[in-house]
Design an enzyme around this catalytic site. Structure first.
Site, mmCIF file in Angstrom:
data_model
loop_
_atom_site.group_PDB
_atom_site.id
_atom_site.type_symbol
_atom_site.label_atom_id
_atom_site.label_comp_id
_atom_site.label_asym_id
_atom_site.label_seq_id
_atom_site.Cartn_x
_atom_site.Cartn_y
_atom_site.Cartn_z
ATOM 1 N N GLU A 105 39.431 44.598 44.031
ATOM 2 C CA GLU A 105 39.859 45.980 44.276
ATOM 3 C C GLU A 105 38.672 46.887 44.575
ATOM 4 O OE1 GLU A 105 43.837 45.649 41.497
ATOM 5 O OE2 GLU A 105 42.286 47.022 40.891
ATOM 6 N N CYS A 118 34.128 53.109 44.858
ATOM 7 C CA CYS A 118 33.818 52.238 43.727
ATOM 8 C C CYS A 118 33.978 50.789 44.207
ATOM 9 C CB CYS A 118 34.792 52.580 42.599
ATOM 10 S SG CYS A 118 34.508 51.659 41.111
ATOM 11 N N CYS A 125 34.842 38.734 35.948
ATOM 12 C CA CYS A 125 33.535 38.959 35.323
ATOM 13 C C CYS A 125 33.410 38.034 34.126
ATOM 14 C CB CYS A 125 33.391 40.415 34.880
ATOM 15 S SG CYS A 125 31.753 40.784 34.181
ATOM 16 N N CYS A 129 33.505 42.055 28.175
ATOM 17 C CA CYS A 129 33.490 43.237 27.313
ATOM 18 C C CYS A 129 34.907 43.444 26.780
ATOM 19 C CB CYS A 129 33.002 44.468 28.088
ATOM 20 S SG CYS A 129 31.332 44.229 28.722
ATOM 21 N N CYS A 132 37.667 45.844 28.684
ATOM 22 C CA CYS A 132 37.656 45.904 30.150
ATOM 23 C C CYS A 132 38.671 44.925 30.748
ATOM 24 C CB CYS A 132 36.251 45.581 30.657
ATOM 25 S SG CYS A 132 36.160 45.411 32.448
ATOM 26 N N GLY A 179 33.302 43.204 38.190
ATOM 27 C CA GLY A 179 32.124 42.338 38.153
ATOM 28 C C GLY A 179 30.857 43.005 37.668
ATOM 29 N N GLU A 180 29.887 42.178 37.339
ATOM 30 C CA GLU A 180 28.577 42.651 36.884
ATOM 31 C C GLU A 180 27.598 42.473 38.046
ATOM 32 O OE1 GLU A 180 26.869 44.278 34.453
ATOM 33 O OE2 GLU A 180 25.219 43.802 35.799
ATOM 34 N N SER A 233 25.800 50.841 31.016
ATOM 35 C CA SER A 233 27.041 50.899 30.242
ATOM 36 C C SER A 233 26.700 50.649 28.779
ATOM 37 C CB SER A 233 28.004 49.820 30.755
ATOM 38 O OG SER A 233 28.432 50.155 32.047
ATOM 39 N N LEU A 234 26.507 51.719 28.047
ATOM 40 C CA LEU A 234 26.004 51.583 26.669
ATOM 41 C C LEU A 234 27.154 51.457 25.661
ATOM 42 C CD1 LEU A 234 23.227 51.497 25.282
ATOM 43 C CD2 LEU A 234 23.501 53.921 24.780
ATOM 44 N N CYS A 355 38.651 53.558 36.116
ATOM 45 C CA CYS A 355 37.560 52.734 35.629
ATOM 46 C C CYS A 355 38.050 51.728 34.590
ATOM 47 C CB CYS A 355 36.594 53.673 34.936
ATOM 48 S SG CYS A 355 34.934 53.326 35.285
HETATM 49 N N1 SAH Z 1 29.878 45.464 35.095
HETATM 50 C C1 SAH Z 1 29.323 46.736 35.302
HETATM 51 C C2 SAH Z 1 30.038 47.546 36.358
HETATM 52 C C3 SAH Z 1 31.550 47.482 36.359
HETATM 53 S S1 SAH Z 1 32.361 48.232 34.996
HETATM 54 C C4 SAH Z 1 29.234 47.516 33.999
HETATM 55 O O1 SAH Z 1 29.779 47.071 33.016
HETATM 56 O O2 SAH Z 1 28.537 48.520 33.994
HETATM 57 C C5 SAH Z 1 32.218 49.968 35.394
HETATM 58 C C6 SAH Z 1 32.335 50.891 34.197
HETATM 59 O O3 SAH Z 1 33.686 50.926 33.687
HETATM 60 C C7 SAH Z 1 31.474 50.458 33.025
HETATM 61 O O4 SAH Z 1 30.785 51.537 32.455
HETATM 62 C C8 SAH Z 1 32.509 49.931 32.081
HETATM 63 O O5 SAH Z 1 32.038 49.893 30.782
HETATM 64 C C9 SAH Z 1 33.655 50.891 32.284
HETATM 65 N N2 SAH Z 1 34.921 50.412 31.762
HETATM 66 C C10 SAH Z 1 35.348 49.144 31.672
HETATM 67 N N3 SAH Z 1 36.592 49.099 31.133
HETATM 68 C C11 SAH Z 1 36.961 50.380 30.892
HETATM 69 C C12 SAH Z 1 38.161 50.983 30.382
HETATM 70 N N4 SAH Z 1 39.220 50.246 30.057
HETATM 71 N N5 SAH Z 1 38.203 52.316 30.278
HETATM 72 C C13 SAH Z 1 37.143 53.065 30.664
HETATM 73 N N6 SAH Z 1 35.995 52.554 31.163
HETATM 74 C C14 SAH Z 1 35.902 51.221 31.277
HETATM 75 FE FE1 SF4 Z 2 32.127 42.843 33.237
HETATM 76 FE FE2 SF4 Z 2 31.438 45.445 33.358
HETATM 77 FE FE3 SF4 Z 2 33.919 44.715 32.607
HETATM 78 FE FE4 SF4 Z 2 31.843 44.234 30.994
HETATM 79 S S1 SF4 Z 2 32.612 46.271 31.646
HETATM 80 S S2 SF4 Z 2 33.500 42.789 31.480
HETATM 81 S S3 SF4 Z 2 30.231 43.754 32.446
HETATM 82 S S4 SF4 Z 2 33.000 44.398 34.618
#
Ligand code: SAH
Ligand code: SF4
Length: 404
Positions: A105, A118, A125, A129, A132, A179-180, A233-234, A355
């Site tokens: 997407e 985006c 991935c 996390c 996600c 993805g990362e 992404s902290l 996101c």
């Molecule tokens: N893998 C990379 C980039 C893709 S995720 C990363 O983790 O940074 C893009 C952003 O969306 C990241 O900051 C991630 O933590 C956030 N994200 C993932 N799942 C989410 C959710 N369910 N609600 C809000 N933000 C989320």
């Molecule tokens: Fe992968 Fe980013 Fe989702 Fe973590 S937040 S699972 S690194 S896409």
């Protein structure tokens, strides 16, 4: 191999090179490899990425003989859009087919004069996390450079952005889709450099952002290859909590990650750039005032701006969105501590384009989504079913609630 099979292999047409994902250097090498001059690379890059051309016949400053030669050995093959969904708030989501039976997407979020695309970097991935939707799908494969830049190409095409004197709709790109990006380093770097290149999309390096959950060895190399903006992404102010939310933290803990991020921005030619800290707020998980104070302490000497993202729910998750009160208190604490702190507004709510909600249709090689379904049977739809629901849903003509 039987004789018949050998004959079939010999007769098979050699695979054509897809020029869509080639960097300037790789395009030049390609032209040299077919006995042509390097300057052809610039001409073809402009045709593809400035004029939106995917047919050699339209390349009018290239001789007929060379056009024919090119069509024998090369092609310009963008990925295929399976579906385009438009939200009532103007957000547009593309479901894009990639080989191997999966889909990814891409989302365009308009906001005033700005249009942020985006972009996805992998099919699924592997980093898992806990909050996600993409992570819950498991990992299938890396996208090619053509599939990554192809998302920009397709979006630009859909907005009629190609050609001379056309208004620029895509002004910013964030590598925040599925993805990362740092786990698909070479292809992501090639695609981002095409976004920046003057012969291609010509985006400012301040308007292209790579977001990572913290693959430190790759982040340590990034500055040698590009100078885009960085988002980390902290999501937690200490290792104990981050280990639970972002499993890669066990390998590369917070201190190591923040040091690497600081080295990256300090190494940029314009070394005043700030690191964006992304912090997804989940109710009663990481949203308490003490978390905000601890975060302020952690980041006090680092050049950052903080982006708070209210958790976007999806079917496979038990986390809940932060309350408005907790969000305000969290933001206040950070602002009073002197941080520029923004809250990401949920967009494209009616098309599941927010996101962390991007699920595509991943053919999970790790079978994680199936395992998850088995463990949580009865608790919700699978993410694939989630997508199927989106496909069949009529986009309602309602104003999207600004949840922040
Ligand atoms: N893998 C990379 C980039 C893709 S995720 C990363 O983790 O940074 C893009 C952003 O969306 C990241 O900051 C991630 O933590 C956030 N994200 C993932 N799942 C989410 C959710 N369910 N609600 C809000 N933000 C989320
Ligand atoms: Fe992968 Fe980013 Fe989702 Fe973590 S937040 S699972 S690194 S896409």
């Amino acid at each position: 191999m039987t004789e018949q099979q050998i004959a079939a292999v010999n007769l098979a047409e050699p695979a054509k090179v897809n020029l869509l994902g080639l960097s300037q250097a790789k395009m030049e090498a390609f032209f040299e490899s077919i006995g042509e001059k390097k300057f052809r690379a610039t001409q073809v890059l402009k045709w593809i990425h400035q004029m939106g051309v995917d047919d050699f016949e339209q390349m009018s400053n290239i001789s007929k003989a060379l056009r024919e030669k090119l069509s024998q050995v090369a092609e310009i093959r963008p990925p295929e859009v399976l579906q385009q969904l438009d939200s009532a708030d103007g957000t547009r989501k593309f479901l894009i087919r990639v080989s191997g039976g999966s889909a990814i997407e891409t989302v365009l979020i308009p906001d005033g004069n700005r249009g942020t695309l985006c972009v996805s970097s992998q099919v699924g991935c592997s980093l898992d996390c806990s909050f996600c939707a993409t992570g819950k799908q498991g990992f299938n494969r890396d996208l090619t450079a053509a599939e990554i830049i192809g998302q920009v190409w397709l979006a630009a095409k859909s907005y009629g952005q190609f050609g001379e004197n056309r208004p620029r709709i895509i002004t910013n790109v964030v590598m925040m889709g599925m993805g990362e990006p740092l786990l698909n380093f070479d292809n992501v770097v090639d695609a981002m450099n095409l976004m920046l290149h003057d012969n291609c999309y010509g985006l400012s390096k301040r308007r292209v952002t790579l977001s990572t959950s913290g693959v430190v060895p790759a982040l340590d190399r990034l500055g040698q290859y590009t100078d885009v903006c960085l988002a980390i992404s902290l999501h937690a102010p200490n290792d104990e909590l981050r280990n639970q939310l972002v499993p890669i933290n066990k390998k590369y803990p917070i201190a190591m990650l923040l040091e690497s991020a600081q080295r990256y921005v300090a190494g940029l030619p314009d070394n005043h750039r700030k690191i964006t800290i992304e912090y997804t707020l989940m109710r009663e998980i990481n949203d308490r005032p003490e978390h905000a104070h601890e975060l302020a302490q952690l980041l006090q000497d680092i050049p950052v701006k903080i982006n708070l993202i209210p958790f976007n729910p999806f079917d496979q998750s038990d986390y809940r969105r932060v309350s408005n009160n907790a969000l305000r208190t969290f933001q206040d604490i950070l602002t009073r501590a002197g941080f520029t702190t923004t809250v990401r507004t949920t967009r494209g709510d009616d098309i599941d384009a927010a996101c962390g909600q991007l699920a595509g249709a991943v053919n999970d090689k790790t079978r994680r989504s199936q395992r998850y379904r088995e463990q949580h049977s009865g608790t919700g739809r699978s993410a694939n079913a989630n997508w199927a629901a989106v496909e069949s849903r009529t986009v309602e003509n309602r104003s999207v609630e600004n949840r922040s």
